[in-house]
Design a protein around this motif. Structure first.
Motif, short mmCIF file in Angstrom:
data_model
loop_
_atom_site.label_atom_id
_atom_site.label_comp_id
_atom_site.label_asym_id
_atom_site.label_seq_id
_atom_site.Cartn_x
_atom_site.Cartn_y
_atom_site.Cartn_z
N ILE A 7 33.82 45.13 43.09
CA ILE A 7 34.99 45.43 42.28
C ILE A 7 35.92 44.22 42.30
O ILE A 7 36.27 43.72 43.37
CB ILE A 7 35.72 46.69 42.80
CG1 ILE A 7 34.78 47.90 42.69
CG2 ILE A 7 37.01 46.92 42.02
CD1 ILE A 7 35.37 49.19 43.21
N THR A 8 36.28 43.75 41.12
CA THR A 8 37.20 42.62 41.00
C THR A 8 38.62 43.17 40.91
O THR A 8 38.91 44.03 40.08
CB THR A 8 36.86 41.78 39.75
OG1 THR A 8 35.50 41.35 39.85
CG2 THR A 8 37.78 40.57 39.65
N VAL A 9 39.49 42.65 41.78
CA VAL A 9 40.87 43.13 41.85
C VAL A 9 41.82 41.97 41.56
O VAL A 9 41.76 40.93 42.21
CB VAL A 9 41.19 43.71 43.24
CG1 VAL A 9 42.61 44.24 43.30
CG2 VAL A 9 40.20 44.80 43.61
N GLU A 10 42.70 42.18 40.58
CA GLU A 10 43.76 41.21 40.29
C GLU A 10 45.07 41.81 40.78
O GLU A 10 45.39 42.95 40.46
CB GLU A 10 43.84 40.94 38.79
CG GLU A 10 44.93 39.96 38.42
CD GLU A 10 45.05 39.74 36.92
OE1 GLU A 10 46.13 39.32 36.48
OE2 GLU A 10 44.07 40.00 36.19
N ASN A 11 45.80 41.06 41.58
CA ASN A 11 47.07 41.58 42.09
C ASN A 11 48.22 41.21 41.15
O ASN A 11 48.02 40.58 40.11
CB ASN A 11 47.33 41.13 43.53
CG ASN A 11 47.63 39.65 43.66
OD1 ASN A 11 47.92 38.94 42.70
ND2 ASN A 11 47.58 39.16 44.89
N ASP A 98 29.92 49.47 40.06
CA ASP A 98 29.64 48.05 40.28
C ASP A 98 30.04 47.26 39.05
O ASP A 98 29.63 47.58 37.93
CB ASP A 98 28.15 47.85 40.58
CG ASP A 98 27.85 46.42 41.02
OD1 ASP A 98 28.54 45.92 41.91
OD2 ASP A 98 26.92 45.82 40.45
N GLY A 99 30.88 46.24 39.24
CA GLY A 99 31.36 45.42 38.13
C GLY A 99 32.73 45.84 37.61
O GLY A 99 33.27 45.18 36.72
N LEU A 100 33.30 46.90 38.14
CA LEU A 100 34.62 47.36 37.73
C LEU A 100 35.65 46.25 37.96
O LEU A 100 35.60 45.55 38.96
CB LEU A 100 35.01 48.60 38.54
CG LEU A 100 36.34 49.27 38.19
CD1 LEU A 100 36.24 49.96 36.84
CD2 LEU A 100 36.72 50.28 39.26
N LYS A 101 36.57 46.08 37.01
CA LYS A 101 37.65 45.11 37.15
C LYS A 101 38.97 45.85 36.97
O LYS A 101 39.15 46.57 35.99
CB LYS A 101 37.54 44.00 36.11
CG LYS A 101 36.32 43.14 36.33
CD LYS A 101 36.23 42.00 35.35
CE LYS A 101 34.96 41.19 35.61
NZ LYS A 101 34.80 40.10 34.66
N ILE A 102 39.86 45.69 37.95
CA ILE A 102 41.14 46.39 37.91
C ILE A 102 42.30 45.44 38.18
O ILE A 102 42.12 44.35 38.70
CB ILE A 102 41.19 47.55 38.94
CG1 ILE A 102 41.11 47.00 40.37
CG2 ILE A 102 40.11 48.58 38.67
CD1 ILE A 102 41.46 48.01 41.43
#
Length: 108
Positions: A7-11, A98-102
């Motif tokens: 999971i890709t996380v942008e803060n 899998d591959g989720l971006k938040i």
């Protein structure tokens, strides 16, 4: 065979980090974000009663379960919620994520 969920996380500062979570740990996305030292308040402890784990789904909305009435009610209280908004406490981890971006928001 245990799969890894990425999971890709942008803060809130625009910093991006990839989380690698083993499948089968039976946690919510909120619990993983807190354990990964993200600034998620989760005041109600995952009961969809406070909206302090509000996230925005950048990619992967189609693999998430539909929002419950309780989640929709809480999202309606947020001035910055949109059609990509979710409560992290209501997202259970599973291989399909899998591959989720938040994107997360500081101190919801």
């Amino acid at each position: 065979m245990t799969e890894t969920i990425h999971i890709t996380v942008e803060n809130e500062l625009g910093e991006v980090r990839l989380l690698e979570i083993p499948d089968g740990i039976d946690l919510s996305l909120m619990e993983v974000l807190k354990a990964s030292d993200y600034d998620i308040l989760a005041t109600c402890g995952g009961m969809a009663l406070c909206a302090t784990c509000h996230i925005q789904v950048v990619e992967g909305m189609d693999v998430l379960a539909p929002r419950s009435d309780a989640e929709l009610d809480m999202l309606d209280t947020l001035p910055d919620a949109d059609d990509r908004s979710r409560l992290a406490c209501q997202i259970r981890l599973k291989p399909a994520l899998d591959g989720l971006k938040i994107r997360i928001f500081a101190n919801n």
